[in-house]
Design an enzyme around this catalytic site. Structure first.
Site, PDB file in Angstrom:
ATOM      1  N   ASP A  52       0.838  -1.206   0.000  1.00 37.95           N
ATOM      2  CA  ASP A  52       0.000   0.000   0.000  1.00 37.95           C
ATOM      3  C   ASP A  52       0.872   1.256   0.000  1.00 37.95           C
ATOM      4  O   ASP A  52       0.363   2.379  -0.040  1.00 37.95           O
ATOM      5  CB  ASP A  52      -1.006  -0.009   1.155  1.00 37.95           C
ATOM      6  CG  ASP A  52      -0.351  -0.102   2.520  1.00 37.95           C
ATOM      7  OD1 ASP A  52       0.888  -0.210   2.589  1.00 37.95           O
ATOM      8  OD2 ASP A  52      -1.089  -0.070   3.527  1.00 37.95           O
ATOM      9  N   SER A  53       2.207   1.054  -0.012  1.00 38.20           N
ATOM     10  CA  SER A  53       3.130   2.179  -0.250  1.00 38.20           C
ATOM     11  C   SER A  53       2.894   2.757  -1.651  1.00 38.20           C
ATOM     12  O   SER A  53       3.387   3.840  -1.962  1.00 38.20           O
ATOM     13  CB  SER A  53       4.583   1.729  -0.090  1.00 38.20           C
ATOM     14  OG  SER A  53       4.832   0.552  -0.822  1.00 38.20           O
ATOM     15  N   ASP A  91      -1.101  -6.082  -0.196  1.00 35.11           N
ATOM     16  CA  ASP A  91      -1.531  -5.460   1.060  1.00 35.11           C
ATOM     17  C   ASP A  91      -3.039  -5.260   1.082  1.00 35.11           C
ATOM     18  O   ASP A  91      -3.620  -4.739   0.119  1.00 35.11           O
ATOM     19  CB  ASP A  91      -0.883  -4.072   1.207  1.00 35.11           C
ATOM     20  CG  ASP A  91       0.370  -4.105   2.058  1.00 35.11           C
ATOM     21  OD1 ASP A  91       0.492  -5.015   2.909  1.00 35.11           O
ATOM     22  OD2 ASP A  91       1.223  -3.215   1.886  1.00 35.11           O
ATOM     23  N   LYS A 121      -1.420  -9.453   2.806  1.00 37.71           N
ATOM     24  CA  LYS A 121      -0.693  -9.010   4.014  1.00 37.71           C
ATOM     25  C   LYS A 121      -1.575  -8.014   4.746  1.00 37.71           C
ATOM     26  O   LYS A 121      -2.269  -7.217   4.117  1.00 37.71           O
ATOM     27  CB  LYS A 121       0.648  -8.370   3.635  1.00 37.71           C
ATOM     28  CG  LYS A 121       1.369  -7.702   4.809  1.00 37.71           C
ATOM     29  CD  LYS A 121       2.842  -7.398   4.522  1.00 37.71           C
ATOM     30  CE  LYS A 121       3.115  -6.074   3.882  1.00 37.71           C
ATOM     31  NZ  LYS A 121       2.668  -4.897   4.662  1.00 37.71           N
ATOM     32  N   GLU A 123      -1.666  -5.486   8.596  1.00 40.31           N
ATOM     33  CA  GLU A 123      -0.871  -4.935   9.692  1.00 40.31           C
ATOM     34  C   GLU A 123      -1.530  -5.219  11.044  1.00 40.31           C
ATOM     35  O   GLU A 123      -2.751  -5.143  11.160  1.00 40.31           O
ATOM     36  CB  GLU A 123      -0.723  -3.413   9.508  1.00 40.31           C
ATOM     37  CG  GLU A 123       0.064  -3.033   8.269  1.00 40.31           C
ATOM     38  CD  GLU A 123       0.241  -1.519   8.126  1.00 40.31           C
ATOM     39  OE1 GLU A 123      -0.148  -0.754   9.030  1.00 40.31           O
ATOM     40  OE2 GLU A 123       0.780  -1.103   7.078  1.00 40.31           O
ATOM     41  N   GLU A 190       8.976  -4.173  10.678  1.00 44.49           N
ATOM     42  CA  GLU A 190       9.456  -2.897  10.147  1.00 44.49           C
ATOM     43  C   GLU A 190      10.011  -2.016  11.258  1.00 44.49           C
ATOM     44  O   GLU A 190       9.356  -1.779  12.280  1.00 44.49           O
ATOM     45  CB  GLU A 190       8.288  -2.187   9.423  1.00 44.49           C
ATOM     46  CG  GLU A 190       8.693  -0.862   8.813  1.00 44.49           C
ATOM     47  CD  GLU A 190       7.686  -0.318   7.801  1.00 44.49           C
ATOM     48  OE1 GLU A 190       6.692  -1.007   7.490  1.00 44.49           O
ATOM     49  OE2 GLU A 190       7.901   0.811   7.328  1.00 44.49           O
TER      50      GLU A 190
HETATM   51  O1  KIV Z   1       3.568  -1.148   1.653  1.00 46.65           O
HETATM   52  C1  KIV Z   1       4.754  -1.501   1.724  1.00 46.65           C
HETATM   53  O2  KIV Z   1       5.586  -1.200   0.856  1.00 46.65           O
HETATM   54  C2  KIV Z   1       5.159  -2.293   2.881  1.00 46.65           C
HETATM   55  C3  KIV Z   1       6.627  -2.548   3.040  1.00 46.65           C
HETATM   56  C4  KIV Z   1       7.292  -1.352   3.602  1.00 46.65           C
HETATM   57  C5  KIV Z   1       6.885  -3.742   3.877  1.00 46.65           C
HETATM   58  O3  KIV Z   1       4.355  -2.689   3.651  1.00 46.65           O
END
Ligand code: KIV
Length: 272
Positions: A52-53, A91, A121, A123, A190
């Site tokens: 989600d980055s 994510d 994934k 959190e 992280e």
């Molecule tokens: O969204 C992302 O890029 C991440 C990484 C920093 C692990 O969750």
């Protein structure tokens, strides 16, 4: 005539667990589009994270919170089309799983069904245990994410190192054990102290993937745009930049502009 299609051994969640058992490090990187996915897959990356980055590096938002489930699915669909070998993890975006475990399951099913990705994934620790277990009932592999969890940035207020105090470190170890017991196939950790990340990695049996968590984890992950220097402003100490693409691409575009303005481009051999 026989067609010989090259046999490619795909990376699965079981392969990652085998790699941990054999002491072989896992390399993971983000990708959000077809072309990048093709490049990193051809390079032999083990895991591609459709993170989600994307909210930051693709859409220009300050945090990961605004990206939607539909947008994550669009990115995941593009990535999947470029991948032959790597395991593709997507994510679950902010707001798509925190409400309740049914919502989490529905979001995970949409990602898997509409993109063809291999895992999701999310959190958090004990607070998302029920959601993880419910997603797993549908046969969807889940990767956990502990330590600095960017979707909770407004709760913590900063992007500084997490779990430096003993009580927070203890809670993180417990959360990692809870995620393992709940059935996660791996955990991202992280921005936490290296000694703590090493301890967790030695305590649990599923692979740990670190970002800013030192060398004692079972694998590493970096955001592609940071690693190839497409971003300039973001320079945490854990980031190793392998290229400076921002400057290289800017220079190339400046040369192109100059060639157009001076009438050097196109020349005769570049014309019909
Ligand atoms: O969204 C992302 O890029 C991440 C990484 C920093 C692990 O969750």
């Amino acid at each position: 005539m026989s067609i010989h299609k090259k046999e490619i051994k795909r990376v699965t969640t079981h392969v990652l667990q085998e790699m941990k058992r054999n002491g072989e490090k896992i390399a993971m990187i983000t990708a959000y589009d077809f072309t990048t996915a093709k490049i990193v897959d051809a390079a032999g990356i083990d895991v591609i994270l459709v993170g989600d980055s994307a909210s930051n590096v693709m859409a220009g938002h300050e945090t990961t919170l605004p990206i939607t489930l539909d947008q994550m699915i669009y990115h995941a669909q593009s990535v999947i089309r470029g991948v032959d070998r790597a395991l593709v993890v997507v994510d679950l975006p902010f707001g798509s799983y925190q409400g309740n475990s049914k919502e989490a399951l529905n979001s995970a099913i949409r990602i898997m069904k509409e993109s063809g990705a291999h895992a999701v994934k999310l959190e958090g620790g004990r607070e998302v245990k029920e959601s993880i277990e419910r997603i797993l009932t549908a046969g969807i592999p889940v990767m956990g994410h502990l330590g600095l969890t960017p979707q909770s940035i407004y709760k913590f207020g900063t992007y500084t190192v997490r779990a430096k105090e003993e009580d927070e470190a203890l809670r993180l170890v417990e959360d990692a054990q809870i995620l393992e017991k709940s059935g996660c196939f791996a955990i991202v950790m992280e921005k936490i102290p290296a000694a703590l990340a090493k301890k967790v990695s030695e305590t649990i049996h599923i692979p740990t993937i670190g970002i800013g968590a030192g060398g004692g984890t079972d694998g590493q992950v970096l955001v592609y745009h940071d690693m190839v220097g497409l971003t300039k402003e973001f320079s945490p100490r854990f980031l190793r930049r392998y290229l400076n693409l921002f400057d290289d691409i800017k220079g190339a575009v400046e040369n192109y502009i100059g060639d157009v303005k001076s009438r050097d481009f196109p020349n005769e051999s570049e014309s019909y």
